[in-house]
Scaffold this motif. Structure first.
Motif, short mmCIF file in Angstrom:
data_model
loop_
_atom_site.label_atom_id
_atom_site.label_comp_id
_atom_site.label_asym_id
_atom_site.label_seq_id
_atom_site.Cartn_x
_atom_site.Cartn_y
_atom_site.Cartn_z
N SER A 14 34.39 27.03 41.59
CA SER A 14 34.84 28.19 40.82
C SER A 14 35.72 27.77 39.65
O SER A 14 35.76 28.45 38.62
N ASP A 128 47.61 38.34 36.63
CA ASP A 128 46.40 38.23 37.43
C ASP A 128 46.49 39.09 38.68
O ASP A 128 47.55 39.52 39.08
N HIS A 174 36.88 33.84 39.31
CA HIS A 174 36.78 34.59 40.55
C HIS A 174 36.37 33.59 41.63
O HIS A 174 35.27 33.05 41.59
N THR A 176 34.86 31.90 44.66
CA THR A 176 33.78 32.12 45.63
C THR A 176 33.89 31.15 46.80
O THR A 176 33.02 31.11 47.66
N HIS A 188 42.32 35.26 49.45
CA HIS A 188 41.14 35.97 49.94
C HIS A 188 40.99 35.83 51.46
O HIS A 188 40.21 36.55 52.07
N GLU A 237 41.51 44.82 45.50
CA GLU A 237 40.25 44.28 45.00
C GLU A 237 39.92 44.75 43.58
O GLU A 237 39.41 43.96 42.77
N VAL A 240 41.63 42.45 41.25
CA VAL A 240 41.01 41.13 41.26
C VAL A 240 39.74 41.12 40.43
O VAL A 240 39.48 40.20 39.66
N ARG A 241 38.93 42.17 40.58
CA ARG A 241 37.69 42.24 39.82
C ARG A 241 37.97 42.31 38.32
O ARG A 241 37.24 41.72 37.51
N GLY A 244 40.68 38.89 37.70
CA GLY A 244 40.34 37.59 38.26
C GLY A 244 41.45 37.00 39.10
O GLY A 244 42.49 37.60 39.33
N ASP A 245 41.20 35.78 39.55
CA ASP A 245 42.17 35.03 40.36
C ASP A 245 42.95 34.05 39.51
O ASP A 245 43.89 33.41 39.99
#
Length: 252
Positions: A14, A128, A174, A176, A188, A237, A240-241, A244-245
């Motif tokens: 990521s 963030d 983001h 994964t 997460h 969430e 975050v969307r 991002g992180d």
């Protein structure tokens, strides 16, 4: 920390993917990894063809990095790099700016030693989507991703701009996967922080007072026992969307 770093740390795709894209073709170009730790991100870049020099403040990190990849290894402070001007074609810095007391000097040093660039750095901005972490941490313990608490909009991206580094591109991350073991990835799956091997290997949480860490872990433990962690993550969430992180910026 160097002795246990690789127990929970690796190169997350990521993060690595946008960094590699920003750097461009290796073509034998020289690359400086500032604060490169045990070489997790430097290794795939060296394997791709970059001529890597890894600098880190801690000798144990350097020792372990040297066992992983071919390159040049230097014990050095990122705020005072022991390299001549324009010594490198490009550079990277992953989750390091916030650990340096004088981040302005560190960015100026990076600008000094990197030629055309880019300097591709991964960081975390105060804006963030880390609200779920703030939920778990006691009052007064927010803003932990920087050496001092930062207001929204003054994280690593704003730092780069103020140091006159021109950001050619900024990519939002983001996660994964949890491979790099950073707090931004672990948020997460925060129940992993109930295992000492994760919390004791997380620079952000190790930099807060012991009592604060204890209170944070107990909050996570209670929410986990009550099956509330998923609810808290779902609540944040949308942030975050949107945000991002973290992010990768490529500066020239």
């Amino acid at each position: 920390m160097g002795e246990k770093y690789d127990a929970t740390r690796g190169a997350s795709r990521s993060v690595l993917a946008p960094i590699a894209e920003a750097l461009g073709p290796p073509a034998g170009r020289s690359l400086l990894d500032i604060g490169g730790g045990t070489g997790n991100f430097a290794r795939p870049l060296a394997e791709a063809g970059f001529q890597v020099t890894l600098a880190d403040y801690w000798p144990e990190m350097i020792r372990r990095a040297a066992a992983k990849l071919d390159g040049t290894f230097v014990v050095a402070d990122g705020q005072q790099l022991p390299f001549r001007d324009t010594a490198f074609d490009c550079g990277i810095s992953v989750n390091v700016l916030g650990l340096m007391p004088d981040w302005q000097r560190a960015l100026k040093e990076a600008r000094r030693v990197v030629r055309d660039g880019p300097l591709s750095a991964q960081g975390v901005d105060a804006g963030d989507g880390d609200g779920e972490l703030d939920h778990e941490l006691p009052a007064g313990a927010t803003g932990l991703c920087a050496a001092t608490p930062l207001p929204a909009g003054s994280g690593d991206g704003a730092r780069a701009a103020r140091c006159r580094l021109l950001a050619g591109r900024t990519a939002v991350i983001h996660y994964t996967d949890l491979v790099d073991g950073s707090l931004q990835a672990l948020k997460h799956q925060p129940e992993l922080l109930l295992d000492d091997k994760h919390i004791l290997n997380t620079a952000v949480l190790m930099r807060v007072p012991e009592q604060v860490r204890h209170e944070a872990i107990e909050t996570i433990r209670r929410d986990y026992a009550r099956c509330r962690l998923r609810e808290i993550i779902a609540e944040f969430e949308p942030l975050v969307r949107e945000y991002g992180d973290g992010f990768v910026f490529a500066a020239r």
